[in-house]
Design an enzyme around this catalytic site. Structure first.
Site, PDB file in Angstrom:
ATOM      1  CG  HIS A  18      17.749  36.020 -31.163  1.00  5.14           C
ATOM      2  ND1 HIS A  18      16.719  35.876 -32.063  1.00  5.14           N
ATOM      3  CD2 HIS A  18      18.221  34.766 -30.933  1.00  5.14           C
ATOM      4  CE1 HIS A  18      16.573  34.595 -32.364  1.00  5.14           C
ATOM      5  NE2 HIS A  18      17.475  33.901 -31.693  1.00  5.14           N
ATOM      6  CD  GLU A  19      21.744  33.941 -28.899  1.00  2.00           C
ATOM      7  OE1 GLU A  19      21.521  33.037 -28.063  1.00  2.00           O
ATOM      8  OE2 GLU A  19      21.665  33.763 -30.130  1.00  2.00           O
ATOM      9  CG  HIS A  22      17.312  31.825 -27.102  1.00  2.00           C
ATOM     10  ND1 HIS A  22      16.077  31.399 -27.546  1.00  2.00           N
ATOM     11  CD2 HIS A  22      18.040  32.118 -28.222  1.00  2.00           C
ATOM     12  CE1 HIS A  22      16.060  31.431 -28.880  1.00  2.00           C
ATOM     13  NE2 HIS A  22      17.229  31.879 -29.300  1.00  2.00           N
TER      14      HIS A  22
END
Length: 356
Positions: A18-19, A22
Protein backbone atom coordinates in the site's frame (compact mmCIF):
# COMPACT_ATOMS: atom_id res chain seq x y z
CA UNK A 1 6.46 -18.83 16.26
CA UNK A 2 4.75 -19.79 13.00
CA UNK A 3 1.73 -17.65 13.86
CA UNK A 4 3.90 -14.65 14.76
CA UNK A 5 5.85 -14.86 11.48
CA UNK A 6 2.61 -15.27 9.54
CA UNK A 7 1.10 -12.17 11.17
CA UNK A 8 4.22 -10.13 10.35
CA UNK A 9 4.15 -11.41 6.76
CA UNK A 10 0.44 -10.68 6.22
CA UNK A 11 0.28 -7.24 7.84
CA UNK A 12 3.70 -6.29 6.54
CA UNK A 13 2.99 -7.25 2.93
CA UNK A 14 -0.45 -5.60 2.86
CA UNK A 15 0.67 -2.30 4.37
CA UNK A 16 4.04 -2.09 2.62
CA UNK A 17 2.56 -2.70 -0.84
CA UNK A 18 0.00 0.00 0.00
CA UNK A 19 2.74 2.46 1.01
CA UNK A 20 4.85 1.46 -1.98
CA UNK A 21 1.98 2.60 -4.21
CA UNK A 22 2.11 6.07 -2.63
CA UNK A 23 5.91 6.07 -2.84
CA UNK A 24 6.10 4.94 -6.46
CA UNK A 25 3.67 7.55 -7.84
CA UNK A 26 5.10 10.32 -5.63
CA UNK A 27 8.56 9.62 -7.08
CA UNK A 28 7.10 9.48 -10.58
CA UNK A 29 5.57 12.97 -10.37
CA UNK A 30 8.61 14.50 -8.63
CA UNK A 31 7.51 14.69 -4.99
CA UNK A 32 10.38 14.28 -2.54
CA UNK A 33 9.88 11.26 -0.30
CA UNK A 34 11.37 12.07 3.10
CA UNK A 35 11.09 8.56 4.54
CA UNK A 36 9.97 5.09 3.49
CA UNK A 37 9.93 2.78 6.52
CA UNK A 38 9.00 -0.80 7.28
CA UNK A 39 7.42 -0.99 10.72
CA UNK A 40 6.72 1.64 13.36
CA UNK A 41 8.41 2.95 16.48
CA UNK A 42 12.15 3.52 17.02
CA UNK A 43 14.47 3.06 14.05
CA UNK A 44 16.63 -0.07 14.15
CA UNK A 45 18.59 0.39 10.94
CA UNK A 46 18.36 2.84 8.08
CA UNK A 47 19.96 4.05 4.88
CA UNK A 48 19.90 7.71 3.93
CA UNK A 49 19.60 8.04 0.19
CA UNK A 50 19.89 11.26 -1.78
CA UNK A 51 16.40 12.40 -0.77
CA UNK A 52 14.88 9.51 1.16
CA UNK A 53 15.56 7.71 4.42
CA UNK A 54 14.90 3.98 4.05
CA UNK A 55 14.42 2.50 7.53
CA UNK A 56 13.49 -0.65 9.42
CA UNK A 57 11.66 0.18 12.64
CA UNK A 58 11.01 -1.79 15.81
CA UNK A 59 7.37 -2.88 15.39
CA UNK A 60 7.19 -4.91 12.13
CA UNK A 61 3.44 -4.58 11.50
CA UNK A 62 3.19 -2.32 8.50
CA UNK A 63 5.05 0.82 7.56
CA UNK A 64 4.66 4.36 6.27
CA UNK A 65 5.75 6.90 3.68
CA UNK A 66 6.40 10.53 4.57
CA UNK A 67 6.02 12.96 1.67
CA UNK A 68 7.53 16.44 1.58
CA UNK A 69 4.84 19.11 1.89
CA UNK A 70 1.96 16.72 2.61
CA UNK A 71 1.95 17.19 6.38
CA UNK A 72 3.55 19.70 8.69
CA UNK A 73 7.31 19.19 9.01
CA UNK A 74 9.27 20.14 12.13
CA UNK A 75 12.90 21.26 12.01
CA UNK A 76 15.59 20.57 14.64
CA UNK A 77 14.55 23.69 16.59
CA UNK A 78 10.94 22.51 16.76
CA UNK A 79 9.68 25.03 14.20
CA UNK A 80 6.99 24.18 11.63
CA UNK A 81 8.31 24.19 8.07
CA UNK A 82 5.97 25.24 5.28
CA UNK A 83 7.11 24.47 1.75
CA UNK A 84 7.39 27.58 -0.46
CA UNK A 85 4.86 27.83 -3.29
CA UNK A 86 7.69 27.50 -5.83
CA UNK A 87 9.02 24.26 -4.26
CA UNK A 88 8.50 21.78 -7.11
CA UNK A 89 9.19 18.79 -4.84
CA UNK A 90 6.36 19.64 -2.43
CA UNK A 91 3.26 17.43 -2.52
CA UNK A 92 0.94 20.43 -1.97
CA UNK A 93 2.40 22.29 -4.97
CA UNK A 94 1.48 19.54 -7.43
CA UNK A 95 -1.72 19.66 -9.54
CA UNK A 96 -4.83 18.19 -7.94
CA UNK A 97 -4.97 15.22 -10.32
CA UNK A 98 -1.37 14.26 -9.53
CA UNK A 99 -2.01 14.41 -5.78
CA UNK A 100 -5.12 12.28 -6.26
CA UNK A 101 -3.02 9.76 -8.18
CA UNK A 102 -0.54 9.53 -5.29
CA UNK A 103 -3.34 8.95 -2.77
CA UNK A 104 -5.26 6.45 -4.93
CA UNK A 105 -2.12 4.43 -5.72
CA UNK A 106 -2.02 2.95 -2.21
CA UNK A 107 -5.43 1.22 -2.25
CA UNK A 108 -4.92 0.29 -5.91
CA UNK A 109 -1.74 -1.63 -5.04
CA UNK A 110 -3.70 -3.64 -2.46
CA UNK A 111 -5.89 -4.95 -5.29
CA UNK A 112 -2.79 -5.65 -7.39
CA UNK A 113 -1.32 -7.65 -4.50
CA UNK A 114 -4.51 -9.69 -4.20
CA UNK A 115 -4.45 -10.48 -7.93
CA UNK A 116 -0.79 -11.54 -7.81
CA UNK A 117 -1.38 -13.79 -4.78
CA UNK A 118 -4.45 -15.45 -6.28
CA UNK A 119 -2.67 -16.00 -9.60
CA UNK A 120 0.27 -17.56 -7.76
CA UNK A 121 -1.97 -19.92 -5.80
CA UNK A 122 -3.89 -20.99 -8.91
CA UNK A 123 -0.71 -21.49 -10.95
CA UNK A 124 0.88 -23.58 -8.20
CA UNK A 125 -2.06 -25.61 -6.88
CA UNK A 126 -4.47 -25.45 -9.77
CA UNK A 127 -8.00 -24.08 -9.92
CA UNK A 128 -10.30 -25.34 -7.15
CA UNK A 129 -13.42 -26.98 -8.55
CA UNK A 130 -16.34 -28.33 -6.59
CA UNK A 131 -16.68 -32.08 -6.88
CA UNK A 132 -20.17 -33.37 -7.68
CA UNK A 133 -19.55 -36.48 -5.60
CA UNK A 134 -21.84 -37.17 -2.64
CA UNK A 135 -18.73 -37.34 -0.42
CA UNK A 136 -18.35 -34.66 2.25
CA UNK A 137 -15.28 -32.44 1.97
CA UNK A 138 -15.57 -30.47 5.20
CA UNK A 139 -17.99 -29.70 8.03
CA UNK A 140 -18.93 -26.52 9.89
CA UNK A 141 -18.12 -26.82 13.59
CA UNK A 142 -21.18 -26.75 15.85
CA UNK A 143 -23.65 -27.47 13.05
CA UNK A 144 -25.92 -30.55 12.92
CA UNK A 145 -23.67 -32.74 10.74
CA UNK A 146 -20.57 -32.21 12.89
CA UNK A 147 -22.57 -32.65 16.09
CA UNK A 148 -23.95 -35.95 14.78
CA UNK A 149 -20.44 -37.35 14.34
CA UNK A 150 -20.32 -37.27 10.54
CA UNK A 151 -16.73 -37.11 9.22
CA UNK A 152 -15.06 -35.59 6.13
CA UNK A 153 -14.93 -38.25 3.42
CA UNK A 154 -18.22 -39.85 4.49
CA UNK A 155 -20.71 -40.33 1.66
CA UNK A 156 -24.39 -39.55 2.07
CA UNK A 157 -26.03 -42.21 -0.08
CA UNK A 158 -29.63 -41.34 0.73
CA UNK A 159 -31.84 -38.92 2.69
CA UNK A 160 -35.01 -40.46 4.15
CA UNK A 161 -34.31 -43.44 1.86
CA UNK A 162 -34.30 -41.16 -1.20
CA UNK A 163 -31.07 -41.82 -3.17
CA UNK A 164 -28.63 -38.90 -3.42
CA UNK A 165 -26.09 -40.09 -6.03
CA UNK A 166 -24.37 -36.69 -6.40
CA UNK A 167 -23.88 -33.38 -4.57
CA UNK A 168 -26.48 -31.52 -6.61
CA UNK A 169 -29.24 -33.92 -5.65
CA UNK A 170 -28.03 -34.06 -2.05
CA UNK A 171 -28.23 -30.30 -1.60
CA UNK A 172 -31.64 -30.11 -3.33
CA UNK A 173 -33.11 -32.60 -0.89
CA UNK A 174 -31.59 -31.04 2.25
CA UNK A 175 -32.40 -27.47 1.17
CA UNK A 176 -36.03 -28.44 0.72
CA UNK A 177 -36.38 -29.71 4.30
CA UNK A 178 -35.72 -26.86 6.78
CA UNK A 179 -36.21 -27.63 10.49
CA UNK A 180 -36.99 -31.28 9.75
CA UNK A 181 -35.71 -34.56 11.14
CA UNK A 182 -33.80 -36.54 8.51
CA UNK A 183 -32.45 -40.08 8.31
CA UNK A 184 -29.12 -40.01 6.43
CA UNK A 185 -27.70 -43.24 5.01
CA UNK A 186 -23.95 -42.89 5.46
CA UNK A 187 -21.07 -44.84 3.96
CA UNK A 188 -17.91 -44.34 6.04
CA UNK A 189 -14.86 -42.64 4.57
CA UNK A 190 -12.90 -45.89 4.69
CA UNK A 191 -15.59 -47.86 2.93
CA UNK A 192 -17.08 -49.16 6.16
CA UNK A 193 -20.51 -50.68 6.37
CA UNK A 194 -23.33 -48.22 5.80
CA UNK A 195 -25.29 -46.91 8.77
CA UNK A 196 -28.14 -44.46 9.36
CA UNK A 197 -27.72 -41.17 11.21
CA UNK A 198 -30.70 -39.17 12.51
CA UNK A 199 -30.22 -35.41 12.15
CA UNK A 200 -32.37 -32.27 12.29
CA UNK A 201 -31.75 -29.53 9.75
CA UNK A 202 -31.46 -25.84 10.55
CA UNK A 203 -33.25 -23.10 8.61
CA UNK A 204 -30.96 -20.57 6.97
CA UNK A 205 -32.09 -17.07 7.98
CA UNK A 206 -31.40 -15.50 4.59
CA UNK A 207 -32.49 -18.18 2.11
CA UNK A 208 -34.94 -20.27 4.15
CA UNK A 209 -33.11 -23.43 3.03
CA UNK A 210 -32.52 -26.44 5.22
CA UNK A 211 -28.85 -26.71 6.24
CA UNK A 212 -26.74 -29.24 8.15
CA UNK A 213 -23.29 -27.64 7.81
CA UNK A 214 -21.49 -29.66 5.13
CA UNK A 215 -19.37 -28.67 2.14
CA UNK A 216 -18.37 -30.67 -0.94
CA UNK A 217 -14.93 -32.02 -1.71
CA UNK A 218 -12.69 -29.74 -3.73
CA UNK A 219 -10.53 -30.98 -6.59
CA UNK A 220 -7.76 -28.93 -8.21
CA UNK A 221 -7.47 -28.66 -12.00
CA UNK A 222 -4.14 -27.69 -13.58
CA UNK A 223 -4.16 -24.20 -15.12
CA UNK A 224 -1.64 -22.30 -17.29
CA UNK A 225 -0.29 -18.89 -16.27
CA UNK A 226 -2.74 -17.23 -18.66
CA UNK A 227 -5.67 -19.16 -17.24
CA UNK A 228 -4.48 -18.53 -13.68
CA UNK A 229 -4.30 -14.80 -14.42
CA UNK A 230 -7.90 -14.81 -15.61
CA UNK A 231 -9.03 -16.75 -12.55
CA UNK A 232 -7.01 -14.43 -10.28
CA UNK A 233 -8.69 -11.35 -11.74
CA UNK A 234 -12.11 -12.97 -11.42
CA UNK A 235 -11.47 -14.07 -7.84
CA UNK A 236 -10.44 -10.51 -6.92
CA UNK A 237 -13.60 -9.10 -8.49
CA UNK A 238 -15.77 -11.70 -6.76
CA UNK A 239 -14.31 -10.99 -3.32
CA UNK A 240 -14.57 -7.24 -3.90
CA UNK A 241 -18.26 -7.52 -4.78
CA UNK A 242 -18.89 -9.84 -1.84
CA UNK A 243 -17.22 -7.47 0.65
CA UNK A 244 -19.06 -4.42 -0.72
CA UNK A 245 -22.43 -6.21 -0.61
CA UNK A 246 -21.78 -7.53 2.91
CA UNK A 247 -20.76 -4.12 4.24
CA UNK A 248 -23.78 -2.52 2.57
CA UNK A 249 -26.10 -5.06 4.18
CA UNK A 250 -24.49 -4.39 7.56
CA UNK A 251 -24.96 -0.63 7.20
CA UNK A 252 -28.58 -1.01 6.11
CA UNK A 253 -29.32 -3.48 8.89
CA UNK A 254 -30.15 -6.43 6.63
CA UNK A 255 -27.55 -8.57 8.41
CA UNK A 256 -25.97 -8.18 11.88
CA UNK A 257 -22.93 -5.89 12.04
CA UNK A 258 -20.51 -8.62 13.14
CA UNK A 259 -17.04 -7.21 12.43
CA UNK A 260 -13.82 -8.83 13.55
CA UNK A 261 -10.89 -6.71 14.71
CA UNK A 262 -7.13 -7.24 14.96
CA UNK A 263 -7.41 -10.11 17.44
CA UNK A 264 -9.79 -12.11 15.24
CA UNK A 265 -7.71 -11.33 12.15
CA UNK A 266 -4.55 -12.50 13.92
CA UNK A 267 -6.34 -15.70 14.95
CA UNK A 268 -7.48 -16.29 11.35
CA UNK A 269 -3.93 -15.68 10.09
CA UNK A 270 -2.56 -18.20 12.58
CA UNK A 271 -5.10 -20.81 11.49
CA UNK A 272 -4.34 -20.10 7.82
CA UNK A 273 -0.60 -20.49 8.41
CA UNK A 274 -1.06 -23.91 10.00
CA UNK A 275 -3.30 -25.03 7.12
CA UNK A 276 -0.59 -24.39 4.54
CA UNK A 277 1.08 -21.67 2.49
CA UNK A 278 -1.67 -21.56 -0.16
CA UNK A 279 -4.33 -20.88 2.50
CA UNK A 280 -2.19 -18.14 4.04
CA UNK A 281 -1.58 -16.48 0.65
CA UNK A 282 -5.29 -16.66 -0.20
CA UNK A 283 -6.21 -15.11 3.16
CA UNK A 284 -3.63 -12.36 2.59
CA UNK A 285 -5.26 -11.63 -0.76
CA UNK A 286 -8.71 -11.29 0.80
CA UNK A 287 -7.43 -9.07 3.63
CA UNK A 288 -5.55 -6.92 1.11
CA UNK A 289 -8.80 -6.35 -0.81
CA UNK A 290 -10.50 -5.35 2.45
CA UNK A 291 -7.69 -2.92 3.27
CA UNK A 292 -7.86 -1.37 -0.20
CA UNK A 293 -11.64 -0.98 -0.07
CA UNK A 294 -11.79 0.44 3.45
CA UNK A 295 -9.10 2.98 2.59
CA UNK A 296 -11.25 4.22 -0.29
CA UNK A 297 -14.19 4.98 2.00
CA UNK A 298 -14.61 8.73 2.69
CA UNK A 299 -13.70 8.34 6.36
CA UNK A 300 -11.51 11.08 7.89
CA UNK A 301 -7.86 10.01 8.28
CA UNK A 302 -8.17 7.44 5.46
CA UNK A 303 -7.16 7.82 1.80
CA UNK A 304 -10.80 8.08 0.73
CA UNK A 305 -11.36 11.27 2.70
CA UNK A 306 -8.20 12.82 1.25
CA UNK A 307 -9.50 12.04 -2.23
CA UNK A 308 -12.81 13.74 -1.36
CA UNK A 309 -10.97 16.85 -0.12
CA UNK A 310 -8.87 16.93 -3.29
CA UNK A 311 -11.97 16.52 -5.47
CA UNK A 312 -13.59 19.37 -3.52
CA UNK A 313 -10.46 21.47 -4.10
CA UNK A 314 -10.54 20.74 -7.83
CA UNK A 315 -14.19 21.77 -8.14
CA UNK A 316 -13.82 24.79 -5.86
CA UNK A 317 -10.57 26.01 -7.34
CA UNK A 318 -8.80 26.36 -3.99
CA UNK A 319 -7.98 24.01 -1.12
CA UNK A 320 -9.79 23.77 2.18
CA UNK A 321 -8.13 25.56 5.07
CA UNK A 322 -5.25 23.20 6.08
CA UNK A 323 -5.96 23.66 9.80
CA UNK A 324 -9.61 22.68 9.32
CA UNK A 325 -8.69 19.67 7.18
CA UNK A 326 -6.09 18.52 9.71
CA UNK A 327 -8.65 18.88 12.50
CA UNK A 328 -11.14 16.73 10.55
CA UNK A 329 -8.49 14.06 10.02
CA UNK A 330 -7.51 14.20 13.70
CA UNK A 331 -11.11 13.76 14.85
CA UNK A 332 -11.54 10.92 12.36
CA UNK A 333 -8.37 9.25 13.59
CA UNK A 334 -9.51 9.45 17.22
CA UNK A 335 -12.90 7.96 16.31
CA UNK A 336 -11.20 5.16 14.33
CA UNK A 337 -8.97 4.36 17.30
CA UNK A 338 -12.01 4.29 19.59
CA UNK A 339 -13.78 1.95 17.20
CA UNK A 340 -10.67 -0.25 16.96
CA UNK A 341 -10.46 -0.49 20.74
CA UNK A 342 -14.15 -1.39 20.97
CA UNK A 343 -13.85 -4.07 18.28
CA UNK A 344 -10.69 -5.46 19.88
CA UNK A 345 -12.46 -5.67 23.24
CA UNK A 346 -15.32 -7.51 21.55
CA UNK A 347 -12.80 -9.91 19.95
CA UNK A 348 -11.18 -10.67 23.30
CA UNK A 349 -14.54 -11.26 24.99
CA UNK A 350 -15.56 -13.55 22.12
CA UNK A 351 -12.37 -15.58 22.49
CA UNK A 352 -12.87 -15.97 26.25
CA UNK A 353 -16.49 -17.05 25.74
CA UNK A 354 -15.36 -19.55 23.08
CA UNK A 355 -12.63 -20.87 25.39
CA UNK A 356 -15.12 -21.23 28.24
Amino acid sequence: MTTALAIIFVFGSMVMIHEFGHYMVAKLIGVRVIEFSFGFGPKIIGYQGKDTLYAWRLIPLGGFVKLHGMDAEIDEQGRTIIAPVDDEQSFMNKPVWQRMAVIAAGPLMNFVLAIVLFVGVFAYLGVPTQSNSNAIGSLVSGKPAASAGIQPGDKILAVNQEPTPDWNRLTEVIHGKPNQQLALTIEGAKGNKTHVVSIKTEKDAQTGYGMIGIAPQVVYMHASILQSTGFGLQRTLDFTKFIVVTLTQMVTGKIPADVGGPVMIAQAIGEGAHEGLSNLLGLTGVLSIQLGLINLFPIPALDGSRLVFLLFEGLRGKPLNPEKENMIHLVGFVLLMALMIAVTYKDVVRLFVKAG
